[in-house]
Scaffold this active site. Structure first.
Site, PDB file in Angstrom:
ATOM      1  CG  HIS A 217     -15.199   1.059  -6.596  1.00 15.78           C
ATOM      2  ND1 HIS A 217     -13.824   0.940  -6.672  1.00 15.78           N
ATOM      3  CD2 HIS A 217     -15.680  -0.183  -6.820  1.00 15.78           C
ATOM      4  CE1 HIS A 217     -13.500  -0.311  -6.900  1.00 15.78           C
ATOM      5  NE2 HIS A 217     -14.586  -1.016  -7.001  1.00 15.78           N
ATOM      6  CE1 TYR A 221     -15.595  -4.313 -10.835  1.00 16.17           C
ATOM      7  CE2 TYR A 221     -15.830  -2.429  -9.380  1.00 16.17           C
ATOM      8  CZ  TYR A 221     -15.354  -3.697  -9.623  1.00 16.17           C
ATOM      9  OH  TYR A 221     -14.628  -4.346  -8.666  1.00 16.17           O
ATOM     10  CG  HIS A 368      -4.658  -1.351  -7.475  1.00 15.36           C
ATOM     11  ND1 HIS A 368      -4.895  -2.710  -7.507  1.00 15.36           N
ATOM     12  CD2 HIS A 368      -5.867  -0.761  -7.561  1.00 15.36           C
ATOM     13  CE1 HIS A 368      -6.194  -2.916  -7.595  1.00 15.36           C
ATOM     14  NE2 HIS A 368      -6.814  -1.759  -7.635  1.00 15.36           N
ATOM     15  CG  PHE A 369      -5.054   3.533 -10.822  1.00 16.90           C
ATOM     16  CD1 PHE A 369      -4.811   4.115 -12.055  1.00 16.90           C
ATOM     17  CD2 PHE A 369      -4.727   4.239  -9.676  1.00 16.90           C
ATOM     18  CE1 PHE A 369      -4.222   5.354 -12.144  1.00 16.90           C
ATOM     19  CE2 PHE A 369      -4.140   5.485  -9.757  1.00 16.90           C
ATOM     20  CZ  PHE A 369      -3.886   6.041 -10.994  1.00 16.90           C
ATOM     21  CG  HIS A 370      -0.972   3.141 -14.261  1.00 12.70           C
ATOM     22  ND1 HIS A 370      -1.243   4.062 -13.290  1.00 12.70           N
ATOM     23  CD2 HIS A 370      -0.771   3.862 -15.408  1.00 12.70           C
ATOM     24  CE1 HIS A 370      -1.191   5.283 -13.813  1.00 12.70           C
ATOM     25  NE2 HIS A 370      -0.917   5.194 -15.086  1.00 12.70           N
ATOM     26  NE  ARG A 431      -2.619   8.445  -6.486  1.00 13.39           N
ATOM     27  CZ  ARG A 431      -3.917   8.102  -6.667  1.00 13.39           C
ATOM     28  NH1 ARG A 431      -4.624   7.610  -5.669  1.00 13.39           N
ATOM     29  NH2 ARG A 431      -4.495   8.239  -7.824  1.00 13.39           N
ATOM     30  NE  ARG A 432      -3.913  12.076  -6.744  1.00 11.92           N
ATOM     31  CZ  ARG A 432      -4.581  11.459  -5.780  1.00 11.92           C
ATOM     32  NH1 ARG A 432      -4.243  11.668  -4.513  1.00 11.92           N
ATOM     33  NH2 ARG A 432      -5.572  10.656  -6.057  1.00 11.92           N
TER      34      ARG A 432
END
Lengths: 540, 174
Positions: A217, A221, A368-370, A431-432
């Site tokens: 995680h 950041y 989300h993370f893209h 996903r994947r």
């Protein structure tokens, strides 16, 4: 102010990062086309999973690490007006990281490391992949040491003075990265590397996943920090205003440092081997890490409002139109905040303990993370590059117009790519996957969103090419840059007296250690207290 | 009157107000989720139980003839599954609607996951550990059990069938 002596290493680092970025963007286009079985002849799980693994490693490890190092070196030398602490050592770290990348590239490109960038034992990659990743991380530790030493020596030379916000944030990120990379370092050094070399026979997959979550995680950041540092220290001046509050920047950086590492179990909500109580504890911390982002949103928008009003904007919203939208830093920041808002909503759902069940490991998560990383973070990397390239090369930016078009394309492409992905996730798509050999009812329902993602991927690739073309042409631009000085934003309220805790890190590091022992101590120790069964290696 | 404790680090009253709002939002959301988790006893699958994945065929619970649906004394069901590249065994599961079901799943090889879209049945399946999910299925019909974690080059093809039959039909025959 004297000229920074870090321009060479900063440019070299960022070029490595952006080269990796373009290759990864090209792989991305191939993946969106292959994934939906559009061209039957293209179907190949070997190629697809090799490509996904390479895309992930290049984007998440190479682009980010090299950009953070390059931007960090330049920020340290310019904000402190101080030479690099140890230039030969900095270059040593750079080459170590480059060798690591090249070493890992071999198995990745030949399909011998298709274990995705999250490693996934007991699938086993070629030892050169793990060794390469280790060298990249060790190279980045050299950068961490440089940043800490530069802040320390500056404070000794300037007793009682306040460390500039840009450097305070950069050092916070260096410390954060060192602490959070220890998890994956332990996994690779004590488990994966000896296991891939045949020194140990089995690995405990539960322990490996727990250690990886330690890194997983806070690493986001580490990637996000440069974006926030640019928002706080470069954007307000570029927009023609002032930073609303210097202290709030510091507070946000401190909160990110303290709260982002000990909360990794929200990546393990669905895993056995960790009891619900620990997951619950980590969920609480996960919501606390939203606080620095909420503070940042307020401070940055307030700073933009100051700039807009200084430029003659009137009324509640009139200042938005008065902002200099033709400045790449300003445009990128606005688009970044928009994507952060969309991505943030999705993040709340992922973070919540029970609701995550509906979206876990679906295409929603990829969306989300893209949005947050590929969108918010990377678009600020572009803004940093457009701002610093002229300062570092002494040449004016080749084309500001092209830069603005590139940023808009990135934003539009990212929305076209990621919003349908959220929908696909809710419609059950994992996903994947490299193809969709599922029930006809699924495949039919997924088709419209999947077609959209091809358009998004193509737009993003064009945008990526425009970025590197513009930066490349800047080196040969005949027109010299007028001002080589990095202009850091002034706070609205001049700094009177900075509390010691907001000008140092000792106490906060101690707090992170205590928090880490509390949230990871027993969950790691349990693997040594109970009878566990290791797993032998499996090929892909 | 109490002073604002944030005053020492932040001079601007507007900014302080916003920090309080941010803190409230974070605590409110965490509090809501925490309340529902504790009050409704809603937790993600978090079973801590080890097993030797290389010797499943010799185990009491996951030997081939023990897999499938069994009815417990209290009327609830236990579904015992093995996940192995590239399928779930047994490949077809039939359960009645509105009946408590406990899935017990072990991997025979690598990391897998299972997700039944449009239900809340999902968990990771980690070699060396037994996954356990408790749920029930309110809607009848044919569902897909998809492997949702990359497990090798054949991962896409790893899925099987879950049939939820009306409760009156009895079910529990697989």
């Amino acid at each position: 102010m004297s000229r920074s002596n870090a321009a060479g290493i900063s440019l070299a680092s960022m070029w490595v990062g952006f080269t990796a970025f373009v290759v990864a963007a090209l792989l991305g286009v191939y993946q969106v086309i292959e994934r939906i079985d559009l061209i039957p002849g293209l179907k190949s799980p070997e190629l697809y999973f090799g490509s996904v693994s390479t895309h992930g490693v290049l984007m998440a490890f190479v682009l980010t690490t090299f950009l953070v190092m390059g931007y960090g070196y330049y920020t340290a030398t310019t904000s402190l007006d101080q030479a690099l602490w140890n230039k030969p050592l900095a270059w040593f770290g750079f080459w170590l990281a480059v060798i690591g990348v090249l070493l890992a590239a071999g198995p990745l490109l030949t399909g011998n490391a298709s274990v995705l960038y999250t490693f996934y034992p007991p699938l086993q990659a070629h030892p050169a992949f793990y060794l390469g990743a280790t060298l990249l991380v060790v190279g980045s530790w050299v950068w961490c040491l440089q940043m800490v030493m530069m802040m320390t020596t500056w404070k000794k030379a300037n007793p009682g003075e306040t460390v500039p916000l840009a450097m305070y944030g950069t050092t916070a990120n260096a410390i954060l990265w060192f602490i959070t990379s220890l998890g994956v370092a332990a996994e690779v050094l004590f488990q994966l590397l000896p296991w891939s070399l045949g020194i140990i026979e089995t690995v405990d997959v539960g322990l490996a996943r727990t250690l990886f979550s330690w890194t997983l995680h806070a690493i986001v950041y580490f990637w996000l920090f440069p974006a926030y540092i640019a928002l706080y220290t470069l954007l307000p001046r570029a927009a023609g205003g002032r930073l609303f509050s210097d202290q709030m920047g510091r507070l946000a950086f401190i909160l990110l440092l303290v709260f982002s590492v000990p909360i990794g179990f929200h990546h393990l909500y669905m895993d056995p081997f960790q009891a619900a109580g620990w997951k619950f504890l980590h969920m609480m911390g996960t919501f606390m890490v939203a606080v620095p982002t909420l503070i940042t949103g307020f401070t940055i928008i307030a700073s933009l409002e100051i700039a807009g009003k200084l430029r003659g904007g009137k009324g509640l919203f009139g200042w938005i139109g008065a902002l200099p939208w033709g400045n790449p830093m300003v445009l990128a920041a606005i688009l970044a905040l928009l994507m952060l808002t969309f991505g943030g909503f999705g993040g709340m759902i992922n973070a919540s303990y029970a609701m995550n069940t509906m979206v876990h490991n679906t295409q929603w998560v990829t969306g989300h993370f893209h949005l947050i990383f590929g969108g918010t973070t990377v678009i600020m990397y572009f803004a940093i590059a457009y701002y610093l390239w002229p300062k570092m090369t002494g040449r004016a930016l080749y084309s500001t117009r092209m830069a603005l078009h590139q940023l808009w394309l990135w934003f539009i492409g990212m929305l076209i790519l990621t919003l349908p992905w959220h929908q696909l996730g809710l419609a059950g798509q994992p996903r994947r996957i490299s193809s969709t050999p599922y029930d006809e009812s699924f495949v039919q329902a997924w088709l419209p969103a999947e077609s959209a993602m091809i358009v998004g991927g193509a737009i993003l690739f064009i945008s990526a090419l425009m970025l590197v073309y513009n930066l490349f042409r800047t080196h040969g631009n005949a027109q010299a840059e007028a001002s080589l000085e990095v202009e850091y934003a002034e706070p609205l309220h001049a700094i009177q007296r900075m509390p010691h805790l907001m000008n140092s890190f000792g106490f906060w590091v101690l707090l992170v250690i205590v928090y880490m022992v509390a949230s990871y101590g027993y969950p790691i120790a349990q693997f040594f207290l109970m009878d566990t069964y290791g797993t032998v290696p499996w090929s892909i | 009157m109490f002073g604002d404790p944030l005053k020492s680090i932040c001079e601007d009253p507007l900014e302080r107000k916003w920090i309080w709002i941010s803190l409230f939002l974070a605590f409110f959301m965490a509090g809501m989720l925490g309340f529902y988790a504790l009050a409704g006893n809603i937790h993600p699958p978090s079973n801590v139980e080890t097993i030797d994945s290389s010797r499943l065929h010799l185990s009491e619970e996951f030997a081939e003839d023990k897999l499938g649906v069994t009815t417990n004394a209290d009327g609830s069901l236990t579904v015992t599954l093995v996940a192995a590249r590239y399928g779930f065994y047994p490949p077809v599961i039939e359960v009645p609607a509105d009946t408590p079901v406990t899935f017990r799943i072990a991997s025979a090889d690598v990391l897998h996951g299972v997700h039944v879209p449009f239900t809340n049945m999902t968990t990771m399946i980690v070699p060396g550990y037994i996954s356990e999910v408790r749920t029930s299925f309110p809607r009848t019909g044919e569902f897909s059990l998809l492997c949702n974690e990359y497990c090798g080059l054949g991962h896409d093809s790893m899925w099987s069938r879950l049939v939820v039959v009306p409760k009156s039909a009895g079910g529990a025959s697989s």
